[in-house]
Each structure stands twice: as C-alpha cells, then as structure tokens.
Motif scaffolding. Structure first.
Motif, mmCIF file in Angstrom:
data_model
loop_
_atom_site.group_PDB
_atom_site.id
_atom_site.type_symbol
_atom_site.label_atom_id
_atom_site.label_comp_id
_atom_site.label_asym_id
_atom_site.label_seq_id
_atom_site.Cartn_x
_atom_site.Cartn_y
_atom_site.Cartn_z
ATOM 1 N N ARG A 246 0.837 -1.188 0.000
ATOM 2 C CA ARG A 246 0.000 0.000 0.000
ATOM 3 C C ARG A 246 0.880 1.249 0.000
ATOM 4 O O ARG A 246 1.988 1.271 0.555
ATOM 5 C CB ARG A 246 -0.919 0.001 1.225
ATOM 6 N N LEU A 247 0.357 2.304 -0.624
ATOM 7 C CA LEU A 247 1.148 3.544 -0.736
ATOM 8 C C LEU A 247 1.392 4.178 0.628
ATOM 9 O O LEU A 247 2.474 4.715 0.890
ATOM 10 C CB LEU A 247 0.428 4.526 -1.672
ATOM 11 N N ASP A 248 0.387 4.089 1.496
ATOM 12 C CA ASP A 248 0.540 4.758 2.798
ATOM 13 C C ASP A 248 1.234 3.870 3.834
ATOM 14 O O ASP A 248 1.529 4.336 4.930
ATOM 15 C CB ASP A 248 -0.828 5.180 3.322
ATOM 16 N N GLY A 249 1.486 2.594 3.485
ATOM 17 C CA GLY A 249 2.180 1.704 4.415
ATOM 18 C C GLY A 249 1.327 1.453 5.650
ATOM 19 O O GLY A 249 0.250 0.889 5.563
ATOM 20 N N GLY A 250 1.774 1.887 6.779
ATOM 21 C CA GLY A 250 1.012 1.737 8.016
ATOM 22 C C GLY A 250 1.259 0.381 8.658
ATOM 23 O O GLY A 250 2.226 -0.325 8.368
ATOM 24 N N LEU A 251 0.348 0.021 9.583
ATOM 25 C CA LEU A 251 0.490 -1.250 10.294
ATOM 26 C C LEU A 251 0.275 -2.449 9.385
ATOM 27 O O LEU A 251 0.759 -3.534 9.663
ATOM 28 C CB LEU A 251 -0.520 -1.296 11.454
ATOM 29 N N TYR A 252 -0.482 -2.250 8.311
ATOM 30 C CA TYR A 252 -0.765 -3.356 7.374
ATOM 31 C C TYR A 252 -0.288 -2.934 5.993
ATOM 32 O O TYR A 252 -1.061 -2.433 5.184
ATOM 33 C CB TYR A 252 -2.261 -3.685 7.364
ATOM 34 N N PRO A 253 1.025 -3.120 5.723
ATOM 35 C CA PRO A 253 1.578 -2.619 4.451
ATOM 36 C C PRO A 253 1.072 -3.375 3.228
ATOM 37 O O PRO A 253 1.176 -2.892 2.114
ATOM 38 C CB PRO A 253 3.083 -2.825 4.628
ATOM 39 N N THR A 254 0.546 -4.592 3.406
ATOM 40 C CA THR A 254 0.029 -5.369 2.267
ATOM 41 C C THR A 254 -1.386 -5.815 2.600
ATOM 42 O O THR A 254 -1.751 -5.941 3.781
ATOM 43 C CB THR A 254 0.901 -6.606 1.998
ATOM 44 N N PRO A 255 -2.215 -6.082 1.585
ATOM 45 C CA PRO A 255 -3.604 -6.494 1.857
ATOM 46 C C PRO A 255 -3.699 -7.773 2.681
ATOM 47 O O PRO A 255 -4.596 -7.905 3.506
ATOM 48 C CB PRO A 255 -4.184 -6.693 0.452
ATOM 49 N N PHE A 256 -2.784 -8.732 2.452
ATOM 50 C CA PHE A 256 -2.865 -10.008 3.151
ATOM 51 C C PHE A 256 -1.838 -10.098 4.270
ATOM 52 O O PHE A 256 -1.307 -11.167 4.554
ATOM 53 C CB PHE A 256 -2.668 -11.171 2.162
ATOM 54 N N PHE A 257 -1.479 -8.961 4.855
ATOM 55 C CA PHE A 257 -0.516 -8.955 5.957
ATOM 56 C C PHE A 257 -1.020 -9.903 7.059
ATOM 57 O O PHE A 257 -2.214 -9.928 7.342
ATOM 58 C CB PHE A 257 -0.362 -7.521 6.496
ATOM 59 N N PRO A 258 -0.158 -10.757 7.651
ATOM 60 C CA PRO A 258 1.316 -10.731 7.638
ATOM 61 C C PRO A 258 1.973 -11.384 6.428
ATOM 62 O O PRO A 258 3.185 -11.563 6.431
ATOM 63 C CB PRO A 258 1.676 -11.484 8.909
ATOM 64 N N LEU A 259 1.214 -11.842 5.398
ATOM 65 C CA LEU A 259 1.847 -12.350 4.191
ATOM 66 C C LEU A 259 2.353 -11.168 3.373
ATOM 67 O O LEU A 259 1.586 -10.266 3.011
ATOM 68 C CB LEU A 259 0.853 -13.175 3.376
ATOM 69 N N THR A 260 3.637 -11.145 3.072
ATOM 70 C CA THR A 260 4.242 -10.002 2.380
ATOM 71 C C THR A 260 4.784 -10.355 1.010
ATOM 72 O O THR A 260 5.374 -9.496 0.342
ATOM 73 C CB THR A 260 5.390 -9.432 3.248
ATOM 74 N N ALA A 261 4.629 -11.589 0.563
ATOM 75 C CA ALA A 261 5.125 -11.962 -0.763
ATOM 76 C C ALA A 261 4.338 -11.208 -1.840
ATOM 77 O O ALA A 261 3.187 -10.821 -1.631
ATOM 78 C CB ALA A 261 4.991 -13.463 -0.975
ATOM 79 N N PRO A 262 4.933 -10.966 -3.014
ATOM 80 C CA PRO A 262 4.214 -10.240 -4.086
ATOM 81 C C PRO A 262 2.952 -10.978 -4.544
ATOM 82 O O PRO A 262 2.060 -10.366 -5.086
ATOM 83 C CB PRO A 262 5.243 -10.146 -5.216
ATOM 84 N N GLU A 263 2.913 -12.285 -4.347
ATOM 85 C CA GLU A 263 1.757 -13.068 -4.772
ATOM 86 C C GLU A 263 1.261 -13.901 -3.601
ATOM 87 O O GLU A 263 2.041 -14.317 -2.742
ATOM 88 C CB GLU A 263 2.099 -13.989 -5.948
ATOM 89 N N VAL A 264 -0.049 -14.148 -3.598
ATOM 90 C CA VAL A 264 -0.692 -14.942 -2.558
ATOM 91 C C VAL A 264 -1.630 -15.942 -3.247
ATOM 92 O O VAL A 264 -2.267 -15.608 -4.249
ATOM 93 C CB VAL A 264 -1.479 -14.048 -1.580
#
Length: 932
Positions: A81-99
């Motif tokens: 996400r552009l704003d980062g924050g506590l949840y930088p990716t939609p599927f956080f804590p998964l941070t891989a480019p693909e889910v």
C-alpha cells in the motif's frame, strides 16, 4: 485491494483440470451460450466466498462431474500500500508479491463442505494438504475483508448475468451506504460504535466477574467438547447400524440382480454358440461319413482297375510270347536259309572259334539278365507294398524297428505322423525334413534307456526322441501351416517348421527377416542359402510321398521290363545261332533240313500274322487298362486327402464344442451362485427398504455395495481409533454449566448498563470522522465525473449533508444525474434512459467505486456489459475502462461486434462439452501482442 493473476479449477463443473491466466487489466471471456462463461465467473465467486449468480450455488457445479472432491486455486497479487502503516500489504502478515487462495470442496457426511486457505506465494495444489491451514467460510471472509474485499464489493461482484444496470435501481440512501461500505467508511463507523462499547466494558469495575465468566466459559467449552464427542460417537454407531441393516442389504441385492442379468445374457450367448458348434460338428460328421464312403469306393475302384490291368497284362504277355516263339522258329528257317546260301566248306577252325564266342556272349547276357530279373523282383515287392499302403524302409531302419518291437517298446517313425495338407509345398517339406525322416518317436518316455541301448548296439544313425508334445498353433505364412501331425512330435521340430517362412522365389525371400524356403526346396538359414530339394520318387511323408514313389517305381519297372525282354530275345538269338553253328559243324545239311521242314515253316508264316494282330489288340487293351488304373489311383488319392482334411475339421469342431461347453458350464455356475446370493440378500431386506424413493436415495449416495462396505469400514475405523465419550450424563452436565454461564452473562449485562457514559467518547470520535466521510463522497463524485468525461457523458453530483447526528446520517443520500448527448439531465432510474444508457450509468457507478486513490487496483466482474450498446458506445465504454486502474473480467457472447475486443488485453474463449465426452474442452487463450 488485490487483483487476480490466474485461477486453477479441478473437477469444477465439466472441467477436469484447467488453469486460466487472468494477469491482464481487461480480460474478455467469450463463448456461445452454455459454454461456461458464467461458470468461470462463479468459480471466482466461490473462490472469494461470495454467492454465485442467479439461483446457482457451488454444489451445482461440483455435482456435475460425479467426483468426490473439487479444488479452486487462485493466485492474486499482494501489492504494498502507498501509505504503508500497520498493514503494508492487503494479506498482511503475508508479504510476498503473490498470494494463493484455495477453496477445497468435498463430500462430508453426505453433503458438500467448503474449506479455504490463504498461502504465501504461488503454492501448487499438490503441496496444499501438507502445508495449508484450512479456514472456515466466516474466517476466510474476514481475511478477504481485511484485504479490501468488503461485503459491499462482494455484492457488486455477485451481480447476475445481464444485471450490470442494477446499480441504477439503488436509492440515493442505498448508493451512499454502498459508497461508504466500498471505501471502508461504513466499517469505521461501526468500529467506532464497537470501540465505544468495548471501552465501556474495559473501564467498568467488572474485572472479577469477567474472570469468573472466563473460567466458567472454559468449563463450558470443555464440557461442550465432551458432549460433542459423545454425540459424534452415537452418530457413528447409528450410521453404522443403518448402513449394515438397511443400506448394505438393499445395495448388495441390487448389485447382485444387475450382475445376474448381465451373466444371464452372457449365458444365452454362450449357449447359442455351443448350439452352433454342435450343428457344425454334426454337419462335419455327415460330410466325413460321405467322404469315407467315397474313399472306400475309390479304393475299390482302384483295386478293380489294378486287377483288370493285371489280367490284360498277362494276356498281352501271352500273346507277345506266342509271337516271339513263332518269330524265333522262323528265324531258324532264315538261319538255315542263310547257311544254305553260304559257301559250303568254310574253315572249320574259324567256325569253331565263332561258336565259342557266341556261347561266351550268351553266358554273359544270361548273367546280366539274371541281375535285371532280381532287380525287377525287388522293385515289384516295393511297388506292391506301396500299393498296399506300406512303404519299404531302409535296412537299418527295418532292423531298428524290429528290435524295438521285439523289446516291446511302443514307437512311431516321424514319416508315419507327417501329412502335407497342400501338395504344392510337398517338395519344400520333404527337403527340410529329409534328415529327420527316420527319427524314432517313443510312445512312453520311460522307455528311453532301453531304446537308447538298442540304438547304441545297432549303431542307429538317427535320433531316438522320448519327449514329444502336441504341435502348437502354426504361425501364419510358415511351413508348419501346411503340415498336419497325426500325433505328438518333438518340440524342436514344431519350432523349426514355425520358424521357416514360405516364399515363392528367392527374390521374395530377400525381403523376409528370418529363415525361408521355396516350393522346390531352395532354403535360407542363418549360414546362408542353398538348394536342398528331394526328387519326387524319394518322397517319404504322407500320401503324396507314397504316390510319387509308386509312380517312380512303376516307371522304373516299365523300363526294366523292356530291357529284360530285349535281353531275353538277344539271348535266345545267340543260343539259336550257336546251336545252328554247332549243328552245321556236325555235318548236317542245311538244304536237306529246309526241305524237310518246308511245311512247318509255311504253317508258321501263316500263323504269325494272326498272332501279331492279337498281340497288338492286347497291347491296346493294356494301355487302356493302365490309363484307367492311373485315373482310379488319382481319384483314390483325392478322396483320401479330402477325408483327412474333413477329419481335421471334425477334430477342430470337437475342440470348439469343448470350449463352448466349458463356457456354458462356467456361466451356469456363476448364475447359480448369483441366484443364491440374491436370495440371501433378499431375505435380509428390511421391510419398506426397497421403495423407489429409498433406492434412488441410496444409489445417489453410493455407487455400489462395495462403496457402502467401504463407508462402514471407514466409520468402524473412526469409531475404533477415536477418543470418545460414552457416558450420556455429559449432556446434562453441559446444559447445567451452560445455564450457570447464562446467569453470569445476564448479571454482567445488567451492570454494563451503568456505563453508558462511555458512549460520549465514542460519539465525539464519530463526529471527528464526519470530515472523512465528506472527503469520501467528494472523491467518489470526482471519480464518476471523470468517468463521465471519458465516456462523453455529463455527470452531476448532489453531495449529501453530513453531520454527527444519527437521524441525519440515516436519511442522507447521494443523488446523481446524467446528460447523454446533451439532451438534458436524467436521473438514475427515472425511466427516461434507454437500455444501453442504463448500462453505461451502472458501469460509471460501478467503476467509480474502484477508483480509490488511497487503495487503487481491485477487480470487477461485469457480465455482458455490451449487451445493449451500439458500436459507438462500445468504443466509448472500452476507452474509459482502459483509463482506470482496476482489473475487469468481462463476459460477452460470440455474436457481438469485434469492437468489444478493443480494450481486452487477454481473451478467453470457452467451448461447449461435446456429446458423449466426459469433460469439456479446455478454454482457449488469446493475449494481445505488445509492441517493443
């Protein structure tokens, strides 16, 4: 929000296993009606845990293929996400480019059950069972909502085919509520209210009561688990009992009846085949009797012709002897006449020498005549043996056979067992088997030692074989195909004949891989090729060999008889000349003798003409009798060969009858066994268990009785391996603890009412969030106006009045108006817009929801958006679709204008399942080529 990269379907509807790429901004799905376009979208909806289109659900799709499980696997992106924050990716804590999103559907307890999993990276299906942590539907939806797929977006994605204009039917209040839900503001308002309630609870003085309630909750949960184990234990026992007492007897009875019907059909076919084989055998027996009678008639005709030829030959010999006798006596006259005409007074010494020479020549000719007569006797004996059906073997073979007979050893010669069924290949068989014609075949292998001892003593030069077997089936085109054996033969002989192929000439044999032989005996083996032919008179195998030897012996006897007659005449002439010369030398007067015997010689002259005429007549009769005898011999040979062939057919028909009889007997045993089983299972059927409804239910659940037994074994295994609670009192304890916990819960609720003051803080927080709501509405207004500009449509937005008041928020609504072709503003659903205009309104409203600058991307399902658009509007819609950052999955039938493909980066073409095939064909793919 995330976007789709690909989807993999296993046992979904009529697709066995199919992977479809979706890594494009605009994906167009095209195909005829019923080819699977909506099926593909429903697969994505099921993967996202939202409802399918229309009245369909996921169970409809997994039932079609009749497989016990199905998988849906989708790969989505997981952008930062552009704003980062506590949840930088939609599927956080998964941070891989693909889910990877996975939906597993399988039968459980007689119904289809879904389980979901979220894995990091592109995880294949084969590794899921080992690494996946399966989630329930609600937990999985919560994970997707955290990734941006809210319930409102899910409602939009679940729009049915042709219903993309449903957004225009929303009221201003519904539209505003949808905007808040999509942009996350609705959840924030709810969360503010929930936060206030939680704050009140945390600030209360109920910590002791909460601890007690928590302990009670633990006890209730433990007791609930024990009760669940007890209920599951009872359910398993009941299920096993029902399966054993009701389902298994019905299914076993039905299976046995079906198999009995199938076996009965096979029995009738086998019985019919047996009847045909018996009819063929009876016809063969009748033909064999006819041919046997024909063979006996031909043999009798041959014997009669031979007897007649012998009688005529004797008459001819007598007439010829009479002629020769008269001619011999007349030669005496000629001799005397010659002596009378010769000069009397020749040298007596010279005449005495001539007499000595004549007597020596007569003695030598007598010795040669005696040898020819002995040879004629030998040939006559051989010919008589052949005519009687016996062949005279060489001396060493006769001696060996006599010794074996004397020792009581049963045996046969190879030449006695071989019959050539095709006379054209008699020479080839004789050539190949000539070294083995005198091989001895023992009737009992236990006599081998005694037979070998006799062979060693007599120095027998041919093989003595103890082990024989029935000849196997001949290979097509081999020499064994024209040979029939009257009994068991050595295995190496059958292999040799099967290994040699029949060819017409060496040119044809050059193309054969292996051994081969021509008709006249040109033979090729591993060492090379050579001629090994045998003369016809030296044949040794079968009826053809006997006829060839008989013909050759007859020809030899004819030549030898002619030579003996000539020699006898010459010997008689020499004797007469010597006697005359001796008589002359004795002083007899030739002229006186002629004068004294003049009347005798005149009578002989008169007798000679009649005798010669009779000899000629008897010679003609002898030639006619010989021709008749040869014809009768040929007819007998043909009749015997035809009879042998029919005998072989009769043997083969008996073999077929035995085979068919064995099949009929086996079918009868199977039918009796199945009948007994059916009666046994019928006796176990419970009353009312075979109603059509109950049978249909069982057949839908179980394919056969074996599957029911498997289910029983599975349940018994679970029952034996599980840790069950068998005490029924756990149910009462569970209810008691639950009642106690309910009382505690009521007490805590009563005290929470005293903490209403905490709502003030929550209300203040919500008031501060009103500005964010106004910003959301303004952003959505800008989005739809921008989309309207891209489509050439004027859009007017009437923003709602928002304040920190429950009534105002409940009544607030978003009003939009549209201007098509500068004809004036129209409402969302006031009835003034055409069908195509309603579609374009809905597309603008729908796509505007996805144009969140703070949370870009996302994806949209649009089912047949071009259904009511003309070419010009299709191009306008395509243009503003490509201008957005969302991902679009668009379906369209294959009858539209090609302009619908203009915005598509990836086109998927579905195809209908072909009749008679189990699975539908795979989806075709066409990707737009990008210029470098």
């Amino acid at each position: 929000m995330f976007q789709m990269k690909s989807v993999e379907m296993v046992h979904w509807d009529y697709w066995q296993r199919l992977t479809v790429p979706l890594d494009a901004q605009i994906v167009t799905i095209i195909g005829p009606n019923g080819s699977g376009k909506t099926t593909l979208l429903d697969a994505l909806r099921t993967l996202l845990a939202i409802k399918c289109s229309g009245k369909r659900d996921y169970k409809r799709y997994v039932r079609n293929n009749r497989e016990p499980f199905a998988y849906l696997r989708g790969v989505v992106d997981n952008p930062r996400r552009l704003d980062g924050g506590l949840y930088p990716t939609p599927f956080f804590p998964l941070t891989a480019p693909e889910v990877t999103l996975v939906c597993r559907i399988k039968k459980q307890g007689g119904d289809w059950v879904r389980h979901y999993a979220v894995l990091e990276g592109d995880a294949p299906l084969e590794a899921l069972e080992a690494s996946a942590q399966w989630l329930g539907v609600h937990e999985y939806r919560r994970r997707l909502e955290a990734a941006g797929l809210t319930a409102a977006v899910g409602e939009v994605l679940a729009l049915e085919q042709g219903d993309t204009d449903k957004l225009t039917e929303y009221s201003p209040r519904q539209l505003l509520d949808l905007v808040f839900q999509v942009f996350g503001d609705k959840d924030v308002l709810v969360n503010y209210q929930r936060a206030g309630e939680e704050q009140k609870a945390t600030e209360s003085e109920l910590s002791a009561l909460s601890a007690q309630l928590e302990q009670q909750s633990v006890r209730v949960e433990a007791m609930r688990l024990r009760a669940d184990r007890h209920l599951e234990w009872r359910r398993l026992q009941d299920s096993i009992r029902v399966l054993q007492d009701e389902a298994l007897p019905v299914l076993a009875w039905l299976d046995t009846r079906g198999e009995l019907a199938e076996r009965w059909q096979g029995y009738r076919v086998s019985l019919s085949a047996l009847g045909k084989a018996r009819d063929e055998q009876r016809g063969t027996l009748a033909l064999m009797a006819t041919l046997n009678e024909a063979e006996r008639s031909a043999q009798a005709a041959r014997d009669s012709a031979e007897a007649r030829r012998g009688a005529v030959q004797q008459a001819f010999m007598a007439a010829r002897d009479a002629v020769k006798e008269v001619e011999g006596r007349l030669k005496e006259r000629d001799r005397l006449q010659a002596l009378a005409d010769s000069a009397y007074g020749d040298d007596a010494a010279a005449l005495a020498g001539k007499l000595s020479t004549l007597r020596a020549d007569a003695a030598a000719l007598r010795d040669a005549l005696r040898d020819r007569q002995e040879r004629r006797r030998t040939l006559g004996e051989r010919l008589s043996a052949l005519e009687a059906g016996r062949a005279r073997a060489p001396e060493d073979v006769r001696t060996m056979r006599a010794a074996l007979d004397e020792a009581g050893i049963r045996h046969a010669m190879l030449s006695d067992l071989v019959e050539v069924t095709d006379p054209a290949w008699q020479g080839a068989v004789e050539a190949l088997l000539r070294p083995s014609r005198h091989v001895v075949l023992l009737g009992d292998a236990a006599d081998r030692r005694a037979a070998w001892a006799i062979g060693e003593k007599l120095r027998y030069r041919h093989f003595i074989v103890p082990d024989c077997e029935d000849a196997p089936r001949a290979r097509a085109g081999s020499l064994a195909e024209v040979v029939r054996f009257a009994g068991p033969v050595p295995a190496w002989l059958s292999q040799q004949l099967n290994r040699v192929a029949r060819v017409e000439d060496a040119r044809e044999g050059a193309g054969v891989d292996g051994d081969w032989i021509t008709r006249d005996g040109y033979y090729r083996e591993r060492r090379g090729a050579r001629h090994i032919g045998v003369p016809a008179h030296d044949y040794a195998f079968g009826e053809a060999a006997r006829q060839a030897s008989q013909t050759a012996l007859s020809q030899q006897l004819t030549v030898l008889n002619r030579e003996i007659l000539d020699a006898e005449a010459r010997h008689a002439e020499l004797q007469r000349e010597a006697a005359s010369l001796a008589e002359y030398l004795g002083g007899m007067d030739a002229i006186r003798m002629l004068d004294a015997r003049a009347e005798e010689f005149a009578a002989l002259d008169a007798q000679l003409a009649g005798l010669r005429e009779e000899a000629a007549r008897q010679g003609a009769l002898l030639a006619e009798a010989g021709a008749d005898k040869d014809a009768a011999e040929a007819r007998f040979a043909d009749a015997r060969l035809a009879h042998d062939r029919v005998c072989q057919r009769e043997h083969e028909s008996l073999t077929r009858i035995d085979q068919r009889g064995a099949e009929v007997a086996l079918a009868r045993r199977q039918i009796r066994r199945l009948t007994a089983d059916a009666r046994q299972w019928q006796g176990k059927l419970p009353e009312g268990a075979c109603t059509p409804e109950r049978v249909a239910e069982l057949e839908e659940r179980f394919e056969s009785a074996a599957e029911a037994r498997h289910e029983i074994a599975y349940l018994e295994e679970r029952l034996a391996a599980g840790d069950w609670e068998t005490d029924p009192t756990v149910l009462e304890l569970r209810n008691k603890l639950a009642d106690d916990m309910a009382q505690l819960e009521g007490e805590r609720s009563r005290r929470e009412g005293e903490l209403v003051r905490a709502s003030t803080l929550t209300d203040d927080a919500r008031g501060a969030y009103i500005n964010k709501l106004k910003a959301t509405v303004r952003a959505y207004g800008r989005n739809v106006k921008r989309l309207g500009e891209l489509a050439g449509i004027g859009v007017e937005v009437e923003l709602p009045q928002l304040s920190n008041d429950d009534t105002v928020l409940a009544q607030a609504g978003l009003v939009l108006r549209f201007d098509f072709d500068h004809k004036g503003m129209t409402g969302m659903n006031d009835g003034e817009g055409s069908g195509g205009q309603q579609v374009m309104k809905s597309l603008i409203l729908l796509i505007g929801l996805m144009m969140d600058e703070a949370n870009p991307s996302g994806f949209v399902f649009i089912d047949e958006p071009f259904a009511h658009l003309d070419i010009f509007n299709i191009d306008r819609v395509a243009g503003f679709l490509k201008a957005t950052e969302a991902q679009y999955l668009i379906t369209t039938p294959n009858t539209h204008n090609i302009n619908i493909f203009a915005p598509s980066d990836l086109t998927l073409a579905t195809r209908k399942k072909r009749p008679g095939e189990t699975w539908a064909p795979p989806i075709l793919q066409a990707r737009r080529r990008l210029d470098a």
